[in-house]
Every structure is written in C-alpha cells, then in structure tokens.
Design an enzyme around this catalytic site. Structure first.
Site: not given
Ligand code: FE2
Length: 440
Positions: A61, A63, A156, A214, A217, A313
């Site tokens: 995971h 980005h 996102q 996701h 969170e 992440d």
C-alpha cells in the site's frame, strides 16, 4: 548454476533449514538448497556470512503518484489528513507525465534498494486526464526487471462525490490498471459510501480484477463500511481477492461490534493492510487526551486468523513528510503502535511485510527449490533483528539477478586507547558476530 549464495540463514527460528545453507540459482529459479559446502563452485558467488536470507519485502500500500511532492506547492503545517488532501488537490493540476514518472521511479529505487520486490501502488484517478495513471502504467513496464509493480485505481475525492467518478474508474481499468480501489468513508453521505462499495464490486464482476480499497480511515466509530465490503465479498465469492487498507475506525469501535466484524471478515477472507507510519500521525487529531493511536486492530485480527499486512503508504508527500521507502521502518512502527514486541510476535509481524501481502496478491513468496529466485539478504541474523536494526539489504535478487546491493555502515568508537567496531548486537562470551570486533 548461475549463482550460489553461501552460508545464508533461511529459517533462523527452526523450520526445514535451521542451520545456514548454500543456495544455487539456475535460470532465474532456486535450483538447490543444500547444506554448506555441498554445491560446486560457480563463477558468481555471494557469501552471506550467516545472514538472514528472506523472501523480498512487499509494500502492499503506497501512493507512487504523490511520493516526493512534500512542500509542493506548500507544506502541510497542521499535519492533518484533510490538509494533506487539500494540499494534494493544489499539487494535482501541475502533475505531468515526466514529473510523475521521475518521482515514482526514484521512490521505487529507494524501496528496491532496501529489499522490496513487490509494490502495490494506489493511483489517484480523480483527474479527467488520468495523467498520473498513464505515467505509472508506462513505468510499471519499465521497472519490471527490478520490481513487480501493481496499480490500484484510487478515487481520492470519491466516486459519487467527484464528477464522472464512475466513468473515470471504468476508464482506469480499461487503460490497464490492475486492481479496483475505493474510499467509501470519504463520500458525502453514508448512502453514497454504500453505493460506492456496490459499484466497486460490480466493476470487479465485470473486469475480474481484485479489490483494494481505502476503508474507514477515520476515528469516527460510526464509519462502518468494512462490514458492507465483507458482506459483498462473501455474497460474490470474492474470498481472498479483497484488501481493505487503513480500517483505522476499528481502533475506535466498541469491543462488541469489533468482535462481530472480525467474524464476518474472517468468513469474507478480506486482507487488512495497516499503514502505521501515516496513521500514527494522522489519526487522533480531534482528540485531546487520552489520544487514540488510530491503527487498526492488528494483533487481534491476526489472532483471529485474518490475513494482515503492513504498508508504507506515504513517502515524503502531503500526508507524511518523512519516510525513506523502508518497509522495515513501517514494520517497526507497526510493532510499536500495535504492541507486538513479544518474542514470537516479532517473527509473526515479519510475515506482514513478506508472505502475508504476497498471499493477498495471490503470488507465491517462498524460498524453496523450484520457486523464482527472488530474495533479499539482510545484514542481520533473524527476522526480529531485521525489525530492530532495519539493516542494509546486502543483496536484493530478482529472477536470479542481483538488482541492488548495499554495503553495511561501519561504526568505530575510539576509547581507552583502542578503536573498536560497534556492531549493535549483544556481546556474548562465544564471540562470532555477536562480539565486538577489534578494528584495525
Ligand atoms: Fe493510503
């Protein structure tokens, strides 16, 4: 044999090879694992000197479209998740194909140099031009010789809450994205979040792709999309093909509800990916004291038999200004935040950056005869030491080829008229690598 690695520890805690072994590699595969001295001399030999030879680390995971953008166009001074998202929204319009590729390649090189052999990267697809996705699809092919890169279509700004969100997700998959992402807790309403989850599973049915979203969170104990995900996974027969990242709200659920949820998750075969580096700084921001840690229930999920993994992440992005692409840094944070410092727990935790995320990716990740010759040799003797020392990856091997190597740092202390090397391990009376060696 094309390459032989001598004197490597495979299973320091027992298993089939408790003593150091020699490993022969042929045609990109592990051809033989033998007692020391049993394999003939070949032209290319590596002496592991009793160090740990592990499956490569996996970052499940990250980005890669946002890495190394910290400070652009400004720093996230509050350090909060929302300022991170707003700062990223300011940076997004200036993304270019080359900019994304250059930064992602650099971060991938950092990860590979530190022993990572597989990376699953989310890519923000809330962009009508899908600039980042097109850049990373190209890069995915270009880095194939050093790492296996999988791309996740990540909305996102939401799927229902972003113009043409559903069409952008479909277009991302048409362009060749590997995995379907999501962010149900970020949609404007609970109903929208549920609809997003159903859209994701419908798209998975159409495309046959895995899901990696996701989920929850937030510190809001009312954020309960994971149960919707698990229920759809069971009904659609998607056991073992769904990953939920963060699931931070699980740290705020009451124990009664958490117990129920864990039972459903187990039936659903959902993998949970904790991202402790980001979540220990992003969560608990609305708390005074006591301040919640905001990491999902790693120890409890693992004990219940759920597949748990650990992700990096962020690497120097609007959400997390630190990081160097080390999965052992991320794992070190996980064992601290999750209080997994028991002896057996440390070894268990190591699986969360190796075999567990590989299982979620449906990729075998074992050191055995016949398997692809993918591994890393770390400058330490076992997995617990790997977490404590976060040592250099002496050699990182992919398909039988050394793709990265690092010289371990050497420290010497000048004291009492002598110069002694410091090895950061317990001195013992037996000597060997556990004794401080006299430096010349
Ligand atoms: Fe993330």
């Amino acid at each position: 044999m094309d390459l032989v690695v001598r004197n490597a520890r495979l299973h320091p805690t027992g298993g089939t090879h408790p003593e150091p072994v020699d490993i022969g590699i042929e045609d990109g595969r592990i051809g033989a694992i033998r007692e020391r001295g049993q394999l003939p001399l070949v032209e290319t030999e590596l002496d592991a000197e009793g160090s740990l030879l592990s499956p490569p680390l996996v970052d499940p995971h990250v980005h890669m479209d946002a890495v190394l953008t910290v400070g652009e166009p400004r720093y996230n001074e509050s350090g909060t998740l929302i300022e991170g998202i707003l700062t990223w929204a300011e940076r997004k319009p200036s993304l270019t194909h080359d900019d994304v590729k250059r930064r992602a390649l650099e971060a991938i090189r950092w990860e590979v140099a530190q022993g990572t052999g597989m990376i699953r990267s989310h890519v923000d697809v809330c962009d009508p031009n899908l600039v980042a996705l097109k850049a990373l699809l190209e890069l995915r092919e270009e880095v194939r010789d050093i790492v296996e890169l999988k791309l996740i279509a990540f909305p996102q700004d939401g799927i229902l809450s972003f113009p043409d969100g559903k069409e952008l997700m479909r277009e991302a998959m048409r362009l060749g994205c590997d995995i379907i992402g999501g962010i149900p807790h970020y949609e404007w309403t609970r109903d929208d979040g549920v609809e997003e989850v159903h859209f994701i599973f419908d798209l998975a049915k159409e495309t046959g792709a895995q899901i990696d979203l996701h989920c929850d969170e937030t510190d809001d104990e009312q954020s309960r999309f994971l149960e919707v995900v698990a229920a759809r996974a069971i009904r659609d027969g998607m056991q073992g093909r769904v990953v939920a990242g963060h699931t931070s709200a699980m740290a705020s659920y009451n124990d009664n509800y958490a117990f129920k949820l864990i039972q459903i998750l187990k039936r659903a075969g959902v993998t949970i990916v904790a991202n402790p580096l980001d979540n220990i700084v992003l969560q608990g921001r609305f708390d005074t004291y006591p301040k919640r840690r905001g990491m999902t229930r790693v120890k409890e999920l693992d004990a219940a038999g759920i597949n748990v993994a650990c992700g990096h992440d962020s690497i120097m992005d609007p959400w997390y200004p630190l990081g160097r692409g080390s999965m052992l840094d991320a794992l070190s944070m996980l064992v601290h935040v999750g209080q997994m410092t028991g002896r057996a727990e440390l070894f268990r935790a190591y699986e969360m950056v190796t075999t567990n995320p590989a299982r979620a990716a449906e990729t075998p990740w074992a050191i055995e005869e016949g398997a692809p010759a993918n591994f890393a040799v770390f400058d330490c003797t076992d997995e617990a030491e790997a977490i404590r020392l976060r040592p250099a990856a002496r050699w990182v091997v992919r398909a039988g080829r050394v793709v990265a190597e690092t010289e371990p740092a050497r420290s010497v202390v000048h004291h009492g008229g002598a110069s002694d090397e410091v090895t950061f391990v317990k001195p013992t009376s037996e000597g060997g690598r556990n004794q401080q060696r006299a430096a010349t």
